[in-house]
Write an enzyme that holds these catalytic residues in place. Structure first.
Site, PDB file in Angstrom:
ATOM      1  N   ASP A  30       1.232  -1.158   0.075  1.00  0.00           N
ATOM      2  CA  ASP A  30       0.015   0.118  -0.007  1.00  0.00           C
ATOM      3  C   ASP A  30       1.034   0.687  -0.216  1.00  0.00           C
ATOM      4  O   ASP A  30       2.042   1.342   0.769  1.00  0.00           O
ATOM      5  CB  ASP A  30      -0.853  -0.286   1.603  1.00  0.00           C
ATOM      6  CG  ASP A  30      -2.360   0.745   1.133  1.00  0.00           C
ATOM      7  OD1 ASP A  30      -2.663   1.667   0.495  1.00  0.00           O
ATOM      8  OD2 ASP A  30      -3.194   1.077   2.188  1.00  0.00           O
ATOM      9  N   ASP A  31       0.356   2.218  -0.939  1.00  0.00           N
ATOM     10  CA  ASP A  31       1.483   3.076  -1.482  1.00  0.00           C
ATOM     11  C   ASP A  31       3.027   3.025  -1.075  1.00  0.00           C
ATOM     12  O   ASP A  31       3.648   4.283  -0.348  1.00  0.00           O
ATOM     13  CB  ASP A  31       0.911   4.358  -0.413  1.00  0.00           C
ATOM     14  CG  ASP A  31      -0.413   4.781  -0.176  1.00  0.00           C
ATOM     15  OD1 ASP A  31      -0.880   4.510  -0.806  1.00  0.00           O
ATOM     16  OD2 ASP A  31      -0.437   5.922   0.711  1.00  0.00           O
ATOM     17  N   CYS A  70      -6.016   4.147  -4.202  1.00  0.00           N
ATOM     18  CA  CYS A  70      -6.648   2.861  -4.303  1.00  0.00           C
ATOM     19  C   CYS A  70      -7.150   2.303  -4.308  1.00  0.00           C
ATOM     20  O   CYS A  70      -7.090   1.014  -5.280  1.00  0.00           O
ATOM     21  CB  CYS A  70      -6.512   2.779  -2.138  1.00  0.00           C
ATOM     22  SG  CYS A  70      -5.624   3.118  -1.243  1.00  0.00           S
ATOM     23  N   ARG A  74      -6.916  -1.642  -6.458  1.00  0.00           N
ATOM     24  CA  ARG A  74      -7.861  -2.680  -6.127  1.00  0.00           C
ATOM     25  C   ARG A  74      -8.803  -3.702  -7.164  1.00  0.00           C
ATOM     26  O   ARG A  74      -8.720  -4.941  -7.509  1.00  0.00           O
ATOM     27  CB  ARG A  74      -7.848  -2.609  -4.717  1.00  0.00           C
ATOM     28  CG  ARG A  74      -7.001  -2.378  -3.283  1.00  0.00           C
ATOM     29  CD  ARG A  74      -7.660  -1.500  -2.513  1.00  0.00           C
ATOM     30  NE  ARG A  74      -6.299  -0.774  -1.954  1.00  0.00           N
ATOM     31  CZ  ARG A  74      -4.912  -2.145  -1.337  1.00  0.00           C
ATOM     32  NH1 ARG A  74      -5.405  -2.910  -1.654  1.00  0.00           N
ATOM     33  NH2 ARG A  74      -4.336  -0.727  -1.187  1.00  0.00           N
ATOM     34  N   LYS A 124      -5.789  -5.052   3.809  1.00  0.00           N
ATOM     35  CA  LYS A 124      -6.826  -4.113   3.087  1.00  0.00           C
ATOM     36  C   LYS A 124      -7.653  -4.270   1.942  1.00  0.00           C
ATOM     37  O   LYS A 124      -7.460  -5.368   1.402  1.00  0.00           O
ATOM     38  CB  LYS A 124      -6.125  -2.962   2.974  1.00  0.00           C
ATOM     39  CG  LYS A 124      -6.604  -1.625   2.331  1.00  0.00           C
ATOM     40  CD  LYS A 124      -5.546  -0.828   2.541  1.00  0.00           C
ATOM     41  CE  LYS A 124      -6.268   0.382   1.911  1.00  0.00           C
ATOM     42  NZ  LYS A 124      -5.395   1.982   1.417  1.00  0.00           N
ATOM     43  N   SER A 151      -9.488   1.957   4.144  1.00  0.00           N
ATOM     44  CA  SER A 151      -7.652   1.908   4.517  1.00  0.00           C
ATOM     45  C   SER A 151      -7.909   2.150   6.283  1.00  0.00           C
ATOM     46  O   SER A 151      -8.671   2.737   6.826  1.00  0.00           O
ATOM     47  CB  SER A 151      -7.628   3.214   3.844  1.00  0.00           C
ATOM     48  OG  SER A 151      -6.126   3.666   3.884  1.00  0.00           O
TER      49      SER A 151
END
Length: 500
Positions: A30-31, A70, A74, A124, A151
């Site tokens: 993530d990120d 995000c 996904r 997540k 998140s």
């Protein structure tokens, strides 16, 4: 019987003499930026297990997500379709979002289940909760789920502990909503979540799932979209203070430790040589967080932008005995994972417009990628503007450029939100092999070869946009406080009473 025999022979041929269908582990950071891992050149990241995957597997240099934020990223990963088709735009889903990933979209889990796969998601989700939890993973092809459904900054975190012994989370996160819940399937186990124990719970869940599946002699698909290293970073006692990078590095190390636990479990259960592990990230680093936000390396800008730093990701495919170690410069995307897993499992593809291509030849035989172009949509795609950028071969054309709040604080004036939308006609064209930092647009004057290239780019753009049918926006359906997950739904006053 004949059909099963043929299918087994196909699997043996595809999977390098493995008679049984391969297992799949899909790790989704993530990120995480292109420059954040040790195996991608960061000098102080502590990532021994991801480095092991890279040294023993195939490391990609030109791998892309489909969105610089995000939820849409996904959606594309799990469906093999651009987020504009499924309606996961603009922006991201929230705790009280009415919409979510439409149930008529087919996920990787739903592709594999008819082939007898056990399926589990941990971490997540961020593809919607919805009324009565209708969009949760257990309604999208996954047998089990443990995680936070969105998140982990989407709830107040001011008084929550992110590092031991009692170091509070950095920043306020989102206020005025319920605290972040930990869910098992569709039931809230803990609210607010205990960040110090969270990664251990995820690791135990994942290793137990693998062990149980192997005992049942059942092929498995484990989808692990990690919260690390999204803001606010957190880490338990085993990782806190271990990295030279501070909170971001500790958080990354804790995730890497779970990767090590997965590898150890695969070895102990004897299935590591029949398991494909694929690792990548959802979008680029959140540079507005400075040293807590990640690093895009030599790539331009980061999260929220359609520059390379926002959408080019680290990616590794690891499968001992089947994928030869090395580095590939072939073009590939998160869109390609669904058709690749389907091919390797002998599964049937969904009867919809897919945007992904099968990477089996690239992974197993080190052949050429079937992908020739990559499409770049902004966080708020629309039919009026269409594509912001398009990559064709080694060249990338920007039709529009814009900065983003997520990429603030950098010295590059093109990255922050103050870099307003600019149209480029003719588009800015970069040679990404010679100039991956997108610093030097190629001059079209006196270059008939580039004019021919531009003609090809415009043709590909027109063909793609003609094929794109925008799905109904799920995010524009709005939000309702009543849909925010609450472990005590009849309590008052909300949201503060949602605590268990």
């Amino acid at each position: 019987k004949m059909h099963r025999t043929v299918l087994a022979l196909v699997n043996i041929f595809i999977c390098g003499c493995f008679a049984s269908p391969p297992n799949f582990i899909l790790l989704f950071a993530d990120d995480l930026g292109f420059g954040d891992l040790g195996c991608y050149g960061h000098p102080t990241s502590l990532t021994p297990n991801l480095n092991r995957l890279a040294s023993g597997g195939l490391r990609f240099t030109d791998f892309y997500c489909t969105s610089p934020v995000c939820s849409p990223s996904r959606a594309s990963l799990l469906t093999g379709r651009y987020q504009t088709r499924s309606g996961i735009y603009p922006g991201v889903l929230y705790p009280g979002s009415i919409g979510g990933l439409p149930l008529n979209e087919t996920t990787i889990a739903e592709v594999l289940k008819p082939m007898g796969y056990a399926t589990a998601a941990v971490g997540k989700w961020h593809l919607g909760v919805g009324p009565k939890g209708m969009y949760l993973p257990t309604n999208q092809g996954f047998d089990q789920y443990l995680g936070i459904p969105y998140s982990h900054d989407m709830g107040p975190c001011r008084n929550l502990t992110c590092f031991p012994p009692d170091i509070k989370c950095f920043g306020l996160c989102d206020v005025g909503v319920v605290t972040v819940p930990l869910m098992h399937n569709d039931v809230i186990k803990q609210q607010p979540v205990n960040f110090l124990d969270l990664e251990r719970a995820y690791s135990d869940f994942s290793t137990n799932f693998i062990t149980t599946s192997v005992k049942k002699k059942q092929p498995f698909f484990l989808y692990y979209p990690s919260h690390h290293t999204h803001y606010p970073q957190y880490a338990g006692p085993g990782a806190a203070g271990r990295s030279l990078r501070g909170p971001f590095g500790d958080s990354l190390f804790e995730f890497d430790t779970t990767v090590g636990n997965l590898l150890a479990t695969l070895e102990q259960t004897g299935v590591i040589n029949n398991t494909l592990i694929f690792f990548t990230s959802d979008n680029g680093p959140e540079l507005m967080r400075m040293s807590r936000g990640g690093n895009s390396g030599l790539l331009k800008c980061g999260k929220g932008t359609t520059y390379e730093g926002g959408m080019r990701e680290p990616a590794i495919a690891f499968w001992p005995g089947t994928i030869k170690p090395g580095v590939t410069h072939e073009l590939a995307s998160t869109l390609d994972i669904l058709p690749t897993f389907a091919k390797l499992a002998g599964a049937t593809l969904p009867r919809v417009q897919l945007d992904g291509v099968d990477l089996t030849g690239l992974l197993v035989n080190r052949g050429k990628s079937q992908r020739e172009e990559m499409i770049f949509y902004p966080t708020d795609p629309s039919e009026m503007y269409g594509l912001f950028a398009l990559r064709l071969g080694k060249y990338k054309a920007h039709f529009y450029t814009r900065g983003a709040t997520h990429s603030g604080t950098t010295p590059d004036k093109d990255c922050p939100v103050f870099a307003v939308l600019k149209a480029h006609d003719p588009p800015l064209i970069f040679d990404l092999e010679a100039d991956p930092s997108e610093n030097y647009p190629l001059p079209l004057v006196g270059r008939p070869d580039l004019q021919k290239l531009l003609d090809r780019i415009m043709k590909v753009k027109a063909q793609f946009e003609a094929s794109m049918v925008f799905g109904e926006s799920q995010i524009n359906k709005g939000t309702s406080p009543e849909l925010e997950p609450c472990c005590n739904p009849s309590c008052s006053p909300k949201p503060s009473c949602c605590h268990c």
